[in-house]
Design a protein around this motif. Structure first.
Motif, mmCIF file in Angstrom:
data_model
loop_
_atom_site.group_PDB
_atom_site.id
_atom_site.type_symbol
_atom_site.label_atom_id
_atom_site.label_comp_id
_atom_site.label_asym_id
_atom_site.label_seq_id
_atom_site.Cartn_x
_atom_site.Cartn_y
_atom_site.Cartn_z
ATOM 1 N N ILE A 155 0.859 -1.179 0.000
ATOM 2 C CA ILE A 155 0.000 0.000 0.000
ATOM 3 C C ILE A 155 0.897 1.231 0.000
ATOM 4 O O ILE A 155 1.562 1.532 1.000
ATOM 5 C CB ILE A 155 -0.931 -0.003 1.230
ATOM 6 C CG1 ILE A 155 -1.836 -1.241 1.205
ATOM 7 C CG2 ILE A 155 -1.777 1.274 1.272
ATOM 8 C CD1 ILE A 155 -2.704 -1.392 2.430
ATOM 9 N N SER A 157 2.222 4.904 -2.748
ATOM 10 C CA SER A 157 2.055 5.636 -4.005
ATOM 11 C C SER A 157 2.726 4.857 -5.130
ATOM 12 O O SER A 157 3.869 4.399 -4.984
ATOM 13 C CB SER A 157 2.693 7.023 -3.887
ATOM 14 O OG SER A 157 2.787 7.639 -5.152
ATOM 15 N N TYR A 182 -1.573 -1.769 -4.029
ATOM 16 C CA TYR A 182 -2.814 -1.041 -3.787
ATOM 17 C C TYR A 182 -2.464 0.452 -3.804
ATOM 18 O O TYR A 182 -1.993 0.991 -2.793
ATOM 19 C CB TYR A 182 -3.424 -1.441 -2.444
ATOM 20 C CG TYR A 182 -3.745 -2.910 -2.346
ATOM 21 C CD1 TYR A 182 -4.977 -3.411 -2.760
ATOM 22 C CD2 TYR A 182 -2.800 -3.824 -1.848
ATOM 23 C CE1 TYR A 182 -5.265 -4.771 -2.675
ATOM 24 C CE2 TYR A 182 -3.087 -5.176 -1.765
ATOM 25 C CZ TYR A 182 -4.322 -5.637 -2.179
ATOM 26 O OH TYR A 182 -4.612 -6.977 -2.105
ATOM 27 N N THR A 184 -2.331 4.365 -3.488
ATOM 28 C CA THR A 184 -2.996 5.370 -2.661
ATOM 29 C C THR A 184 -2.162 6.649 -2.667
ATOM 30 O O THR A 184 -0.976 6.649 -3.026
ATOM 31 C CB THR A 184 -3.138 4.909 -1.203
ATOM 32 O OG1 THR A 184 -1.828 4.788 -0.621
ATOM 33 C CG2 THR A 184 -3.864 3.592 -1.090
ATOM 34 N N ASN A 190 -6.792 13.653 1.754
ATOM 35 C CA ASN A 190 -7.506 12.402 1.470
ATOM 36 C C ASN A 190 -6.633 11.156 1.614
ATOM 37 O O ASN A 190 -7.110 10.045 1.390
ATOM 38 C CB ASN A 190 -8.078 12.449 0.056
ATOM 39 C CG ASN A 190 -9.071 13.577 -0.126
ATOM 40 O OD1 ASN A 190 -9.860 13.865 0.787
ATOM 41 N ND2 ASN A 190 -9.030 14.234 -1.280
ATOM 42 N N ALA A 191 -5.377 11.346 1.962
ATOM 43 C CA ALA A 191 -4.456 10.196 1.976
ATOM 44 C C ALA A 191 -4.872 9.160 3.015
ATOM 45 O O ALA A 191 -4.878 7.956 2.737
ATOM 46 C CB ALA A 191 -3.030 10.673 2.243
ATOM 47 N N ASP A 193 -7.797 8.424 4.336
ATOM 48 C CA ASP A 193 -8.979 7.662 3.928
ATOM 49 C C ASP A 193 -8.644 6.657 2.832
ATOM 50 O O ASP A 193 -9.156 5.526 2.828
ATOM 51 C CB ASP A 193 -10.067 8.620 3.436
ATOM 52 C CG ASP A 193 -10.666 9.452 4.571
ATOM 53 O OD1 ASP A 193 -10.585 8.985 5.723
ATOM 54 O OD2 ASP A 193 -11.202 10.539 4.301
ATOM 55 N N GLN A 194 -7.795 7.041 1.886
ATOM 56 C CA GLN A 194 -7.418 6.112 0.824
ATOM 57 C C GLN A 194 -6.633 4.918 1.380
ATOM 58 O O GLN A 194 -6.825 3.775 0.946
ATOM 59 C CB GLN A 194 -6.603 6.833 -0.250
ATOM 60 C CG GLN A 194 -7.416 7.781 -1.114
ATOM 61 C CD GLN A 194 -6.650 8.201 -2.373
ATOM 62 O OE1 GLN A 194 -5.628 7.623 -2.712
ATOM 63 N NE2 GLN A 194 -7.179 9.222 -3.047
ATOM 64 N N ILE A 195 -5.771 5.195 2.332
ATOM 65 C CA ILE A 195 -4.988 4.097 2.935
ATOM 66 C C ILE A 195 -5.920 3.159 3.694
ATOM 67 O O ILE A 195 -5.777 1.928 3.637
ATOM 68 C CB ILE A 195 -3.894 4.661 3.861
ATOM 69 C CG1 ILE A 195 -2.900 5.494 3.042
ATOM 70 C CG2 ILE A 195 -3.170 3.541 4.588
ATOM 71 C CD1 ILE A 195 -1.928 6.293 3.882
ATOM 72 N N ASN A 197 -9.093 2.588 3.042
ATOM 73 C CA ASN A 197 -9.829 1.815 2.035
ATOM 74 C C ASN A 197 -8.954 0.716 1.429
ATOM 75 O O ASN A 197 -9.432 -0.393 1.134
ATOM 76 C CB ASN A 197 -10.344 2.743 0.938
ATOM 77 C CG ASN A 197 -11.454 3.659 1.419
ATOM 78 O OD1 ASN A 197 -12.163 3.328 2.378
ATOM 79 N ND2 ASN A 197 -11.603 4.816 0.789
ATOM 80 N N ALA A 198 -7.672 1.016 1.236
ATOM 81 C CA ALA A 198 -6.762 0.007 0.665
ATOM 82 C C ALA A 198 -6.596 -1.174 1.615
ATOM 83 O O ALA A 198 -6.579 -2.334 1.191
ATOM 84 C CB ALA A 198 -5.411 0.648 0.360
ATOM 85 N N SER A 225 -0.613 12.010 7.533
ATOM 86 C CA SER A 225 -1.686 11.068 7.180
ATOM 87 C C SER A 225 -1.517 9.734 7.904
ATOM 88 O O SER A 225 -2.493 9.019 8.162
ATOM 89 C CB SER A 225 -1.690 10.823 5.670
ATOM 90 O OG SER A 225 -1.904 12.017 4.968
#
Length: 452
Positions: A155, A157, A182, A184, A190-191, A193-195, A197-198, A225
């Motif tokens: 997980i 970038s 994954y 992100t 928003n980082a 929340d993306q992590i 979700n991943a 984040s």
């Protein structure tokens, strides 16, 4: 209450003088300092730092032009997450007071932080304390990592330096392990929340048995984040073991504290997750050699057992000879019994004939004939019974003899090898010699051969 006497006055007479003791003066000064100034925040450099056996800290706080003595007692300094040292630049919160016994003006501190520590660091420290009290950092909650992962989920970038370092190390150490990325954001609003979700996506898909959350170095703001409380709970509740490598070795985030294992750098995390393929190959070679050695030992043991069985197995000739003699004795006994019965029958018949000759009446002759017929039938029946009994006994012995007969053994695919000249059975390698003429007995005949 008596007001403190601080302003100098010129007494008009000795009666108007108001004398104070040193203790009263220090007490008044202490009261004035604590009430008029109270709590303050001061920045300065630590000097003369002493950590007493009682656990209290005593030090001076100074700048270029002045200094003040300070005390930070044990029940306050135990809450700090660092130990100051001589020369550190710090920010101290405390109450201005006076130590009456010596008349020393001092600061009774109740909080300290390194100078330059901003609101984010304060917020981080508070969240770390909260999550630690909630048990999220407990070693009992940590999951074990697989020794050889089947699939590694990353997980991060997809364009950062961290994923490049991770893939490079994994390709070098164990390229056969599948990797699922994954993608992100790793910083920004928003980082987090993306992590989150991943992590949830990887857990729901159940397609990897270990996760790596990683990114390269950065400032506290860049890494913020990874200090998200919701993300910390998501990691703690994840059923897949998680390794975190955020920033440089000196950086510490909540994500790393709550994860099952922290790595200093993305490359170090890849090293921890992947076995070295060269080491694995060596272990496989060792296991193969051990297996081959064990199989050789088993084969050797079975050969020794077979040899012992051959030594214990007796030759069938003696048994066959014993059964042959037994059968001959039975035949002789049967023949003798048959002769005895025949002789007995003949004698009875002669007696009957003599009686018939002596008795002339036809009726008597008729009765005797009937008697003779009856006796003859009894004799035949008795003879048949005895004969059948001996036939059955002979058949059973013949079956036993057949089971032990070398012909039965030959019928099962075996053969008997004999020396042509002496007729000796050859059952050892040492019994054979070059050019020796031999006979090989089979179930349907004999083969003449020569040893070469």
């Amino acid at each position: 209450m008596r007001k403190p006497f601080l302003q100098p006055q010129t007494p008009t007479s000795a009666i108007e003088r108001q004398l104070l003791t040193v203790s009263q003066l220090n007490k008044d000064v202490k009261s004035l300092l604590e009430k008029q100034i109270g709590s303050v925040w001061i920045e300065g450099e630590i000097s003369n730092f002493i950590k007493a056996a009682s656990g209290h800290w005593y030090f001076s706080l100074k700048d270029r032009n002045a200094q003040i003595k300070c005390a930070l007692f044990k029940f306050k300094n135990s809450r700090l997450d660092f130990l100051p040292k001589e020369g550190d630049q710090v920010v101290v919160k405390g109450k201005v007071s006076l130590y009456e016994a010596r008349g020393d003006y001092q600061l009774i501190a109740d909080y300290m932080e390194p100078a330059g520590l901003g609101d984010l660091q304060l917020k981080l420290n508070q969240l770390i304390n909260k999550l630690q009290n909630d048990g999220l950092f407990s070693s009992d909650a940590k999951l074990s990592l697989p020794k050889i992962p089947k699939t590694i989920g990353v997980i991060t970038s997809p364009t950062g330096a961290a994923i490049h370092d991770v893939l490079t190390v994994l390709k070098r150490r164990c390229p056969m392990i599948p990797i699922i990325i994954y993608p992100t954001l790793v910083q920004g609003i928003n980082a987090a929340d993306q992590i989150i979700n991943a992590v949830k996506t990887a857990e729901s898909r159940n397609e990897c048995d270990v996760l790596l959350i990683t990114r390269g170095g950065g400032s506290l703001e860049d890494l913020w984040s990874f200090n998200d409380e919701k993300l910390a709970h998501t990691i703690a509740e994840c059923s897949i073991p998680i390794v975190a490598a955020i920033g440089h070795e000196v950086d510490t985030t909540i994500t790393e504290l709550v994860s099952d294992l922290r790595a200093a750098t993305p490359s170090a995390a890849a090293e921890l997750l992947s076995p070295d393929q060269n080491v694995l190959a060596q272990k496989i070679d060792i296991l193969f050699e051990n297996l081959q050695s064990n199989l050789q030992q088993i084969v050797l043991s079975k050969k020794q057992q077979l040899h012992l069985a051959k030594v214990k197995l007796k030759a069938p000739e003696n048994k066959l000879s014993q059964y042959h003699h037994k059968i001959e004795n039975i035949k002789q006994r049967m023949f003798a019994q048959q002769q005895a019965l025949l002789n007995l029958s003949k004698n009875r018949l002669l007696n009957v004939i003599h009686k018939l000759e002596r008795q002339d009446p036809k009726e008597q002759l008729k009765l005797k004939k009937q008697e003779l017929k009856s006796l003859n039938e009894q004799l035949n029946n008795h003879f048949k019974t005895i004969l059948n009994q001996h036939k059955n006994e002979l058949g059973g012995l013949a079956n036993q003899l057949n089971l032990l007969s070398p012909l039965s053994t030959l019928a099962r695919g075996y053969s008997i090898t004999k020396d042509e000249s002496s007729g000796k059975i050859l059952n050892k390698k040492s019994d054979f010699s070059h050019g020796q003429a031999i006979n090989i007995l089979l179930s349907d005949g004999k083969i003449n051969a020569t040893v070469k």
